[in-house]
Design a protein around this motif. Sequence first.
Motif, PDB file in Angstrom:
ATOM      1  N   SER A   1       0.824  -1.209   0.000  1.00 44.62           N
ATOM      2  CA  SER A   1       0.000   0.000   0.000  1.00 44.62           C
ATOM      3  C   SER A   1       0.857   1.257   0.000  1.00 44.62           C
ATOM      4  CB  SER A   1      -0.923  -0.004   1.220  1.00 44.62           C
ATOM      5  OG  SER A   1      -1.717   1.155   1.239  1.00 44.62           O
ATOM      6  N   GLN A   2       1.958   1.235   0.740  1.00 45.12           N
ATOM      7  CA  GLN A   2       2.856   2.393   0.764  1.00 45.12           C
ATOM      8  C   GLN A   2       3.395   2.698  -0.621  1.00 45.12           C
ATOM      9  OE1 GLN A   2       5.761   1.217   3.650  1.00 45.12           O
ATOM     10  NE2 GLN A   2       4.402   1.605   5.382  1.00 45.12           N
ATOM     11  N   ALA A   3       3.791   1.672  -1.346  1.00 46.33           N
ATOM     12  CA  ALA A   3       4.339   1.880  -2.688  1.00 46.33           C
ATOM     13  C   ALA A   3       3.301   2.501  -3.613  1.00 46.33           C
ATOM     14  CB  ALA A   3       4.829   0.551  -3.264  1.00 46.33           C
ATOM     15  N   PHE A   4       2.094   1.939  -3.632  1.00 50.26           N
ATOM     16  CA  PHE A   4       1.039   2.468  -4.491  1.00 50.26           C
ATOM     17  C   PHE A   4       0.642   3.878  -4.066  1.00 50.26           C
ATOM     18  CE2 PHE A   4       0.622  -1.859  -5.933  1.00 50.26           C
ATOM     19  CZ  PHE A   4       0.093  -1.750  -7.207  1.00 50.26           C
ATOM     20  N   THR A   5       0.597   4.131  -2.759  1.00 51.20           N
ATOM     21  CA  THR A   5       0.216   5.456  -2.260  1.00 51.20           C
ATOM     22  C   THR A   5       1.242   6.511  -2.661  1.00 51.20           C
ATOM     23  OG1 THR A   5      -0.997   4.491  -0.406  1.00 51.20           O
ATOM     24  CG2 THR A   5      -0.334   6.798  -0.190  1.00 51.20           C
TER      25      THR A   5
ATOM     26  N   ALA B   1       3.360   6.364  -5.114  1.00 51.27           N
ATOM     27  CA  ALA B   1       3.303   6.525  -6.572  1.00 51.27           C
ATOM     28  C   ALA B   1       2.119   7.387  -6.990  1.00 51.27           C
ATOM     29  CB  ALA B   1       3.231   5.156  -7.239  1.00 51.27           C
ATOM     30  N   ALA B   2       0.952   7.133  -6.416  1.00 57.09           N
ATOM     31  CA  ALA B   2      -0.246   7.899  -6.787  1.00 57.09           C
ATOM     32  C   ALA B   2      -0.149   9.356  -6.335  1.00 57.09           C
ATOM     33  CB  ALA B   2      -1.497   7.242  -6.206  1.00 57.09           C
ATOM     34  N   VAL B   3       0.402   9.589  -5.162  1.00 56.38           N
ATOM     35  CA  VAL B   3       0.584  10.971  -4.684  1.00 56.38           C
ATOM     36  C   VAL B   3       1.576  11.700  -5.590  1.00 56.38           C
ATOM     37  CG1 VAL B   3       1.517  12.375  -2.800  1.00 56.38           C
ATOM     38  CG2 VAL B   3      -0.096  10.534  -2.300  1.00 56.38           C
ATOM     39  N   ALA B   4       2.627  11.032  -5.986  1.00 50.98           N
ATOM     40  CA  ALA B   4       3.607  11.653  -6.883  1.00 50.98           C
ATOM     41  C   ALA B   4       2.958  12.016  -8.213  1.00 50.98           C
ATOM     42  CB  ALA B   4       4.799  10.722  -7.101  1.00 50.98           C
ATOM     43  N   VAL B   5       2.177  11.105  -8.787  1.00 47.15           N
ATOM     44  CA  VAL B   5       1.478  11.395 -10.048  1.00 47.15           C
ATOM     45  C   VAL B   5       0.551  12.596  -9.870  1.00 47.15           C
ATOM     46  CG1 VAL B   5      -0.363  10.529 -11.554  1.00 47.15           C
ATOM     47  CG2 VAL B   5       1.626   9.125 -11.127  1.00 47.15           C
ATOM     48  N   ALA B   6      -0.187  12.612  -8.773  1.00 43.45           N
ATOM     49  CA  ALA B   6      -1.108  13.729  -8.519  1.00 43.45           C
ATOM     50  C   ALA B   6      -0.361  15.043  -8.326  1.00 43.45           C
ATOM     51  CB  ALA B   6      -1.969  13.430  -7.286  1.00 43.45           C
ATOM     52  N   SER B   7       0.902  14.964  -7.932  1.00 44.69           N
ATOM     53  CA  SER B   7       1.724  16.155  -7.724  1.00 44.69           C
ATOM     54  C   SER B   7       2.448  16.595  -8.993  1.00 44.69           C
ATOM     55  CB  SER B   7       2.756  15.885  -6.624  1.00 44.69           C
ATOM     56  OG  SER B   7       2.119  15.558  -5.416  1.00 44.69           O
ATOM     57  N   GLY B   8       2.225  15.872 -10.082  1.00 46.22           N
ATOM     58  CA  GLY B   8       2.838  16.254 -11.346  1.00 46.22           C
ATOM     59  C   GLY B   8       4.173  15.596 -11.640  1.00 46.22           C
TER      60      GLY B   8
ATOM     61  N   ASP C   1      -8.307   2.357  -6.818  1.00 46.11           N
ATOM     62  CA  ASP C   1      -8.274   3.794  -7.103  1.00 46.11           C
ATOM     63  C   ASP C   1      -6.843   4.264  -7.371  1.00 46.11           C
ATOM     64  OD1 ASP C   1     -10.985   3.693  -6.591  1.00 46.11           O
ATOM     65  OD2 ASP C   1     -10.854   4.750  -4.662  1.00 46.11           O
ATOM     66  N   LEU C   2      -5.908   3.778  -6.567  1.00 45.12           N
ATOM     67  CA  LEU C   2      -4.508   4.157  -6.749  1.00 45.12           C
ATOM     68  C   LEU C   2      -3.988   3.639  -8.082  1.00 45.12           C
ATOM     69  CD1 LEU C   2      -3.216   3.383  -3.145  1.00 45.12           C
ATOM     70  CD2 LEU C   2      -3.885   5.609  -4.078  1.00 45.12           C
TER      71      LEU C   2
ATOM     72  N   GLY D   1       0.437   7.786 -15.224  1.00 45.03           N
ATOM     73  CA  GLY D   1       1.807   7.305 -15.059  1.00 45.03           C
ATOM     74  C   GLY D   1       2.041   6.135 -15.993  1.00 45.03           C
ATOM     75  N   ARG D   2       3.025   5.338 -15.650  1.00 40.84           N
ATOM     76  CA  ARG D   2       3.312   4.128 -16.422  1.00 40.84           C
ATOM     77  C   ARG D   2       3.363   2.964 -15.445  1.00 40.84           C
ATOM     78  NH1 ARG D   2       8.294   4.489 -19.960  1.00 40.84           N
ATOM     79  NH2 ARG D   2       6.792   5.032 -21.556  1.00 40.84           N
ATOM     80  N   VAL D   3       2.719   1.854 -15.805  1.00 43.33           N
ATOM     81  CA  VAL D   3       2.729   0.650 -14.978  1.00 43.33           C
ATOM     82  C   VAL D   3       3.336  -0.479 -15.806  1.00 43.33           C
ATOM     83  CG1 VAL D   3       1.354  -1.001 -13.675  1.00 43.33           C
ATOM     84  CG2 VAL D   3       0.691   1.423 -13.691  1.00 43.33           C
ATOM     85  N   THR D   4       4.350  -1.110 -15.230  1.00 42.52           N
ATOM     86  CA  THR D   4       5.067  -2.176 -15.914  1.00 42.52           C
ATOM     87  C   THR D   4       5.065  -3.430 -15.060  1.00 42.52           C
ATOM     88  OG1 THR D   4       6.535  -0.531 -16.914  1.00 42.52           O
ATOM     89  CG2 THR D   4       7.254  -2.828 -16.980  1.00 42.52           C
ATOM     90  N   LEU D   5       4.793  -4.543 -15.692  1.00 44.36           N
ATOM     91  CA  LEU D   5       4.866  -5.851 -15.052  1.00 44.36           C
ATOM     92  C   LEU D   5       6.193  -6.488 -15.442  1.00 44.36           C
ATOM     93  CD1 LEU D   5       3.734  -8.383 -13.628  1.00 44.36           C
ATOM     94  CD2 LEU D   5       2.475  -8.880 -15.742  1.00 44.36           C
TER      95      LEU D   5
END
Length: 120
Positions: free
Chosen positions: A20-24, A26-33, A66-67, A75-79
Amino acid sequence: MAKKLVIKVTAGADAPERCSQAFTVAAVAVASGVEVSLWLTGESAWFALPGKAAEFELPHAAPLPDLLDALLADGRVTLCTQCAVRRGIEEKDTLEGVRIAGAQVFVSEAVADDTQALVY
């Protein structure tokens, strides 16, 4: 300050707080530009599949779907290639917008100028 953030999440339901920390972050960073590249590795690889993020639960945390949606949108999501193969996941199985790539691409992103890499 880094202009790009590369985040590798190695945890899934096996370590929910770390995941959850990683996704949070990442999502906060994206929301911050900030330009964000999130890498799904290890047990987090399952979140590349439709519906898997909805199965994740952690009290007092933002919903993982949501995240993930925010990251897929802006952003970009890679598997990870090896992680996908070990789990029998093919690109046709993944959420729209998830790419599959390997260590060479991760290293290339992580060592780019003005980039900060984090591993959870």
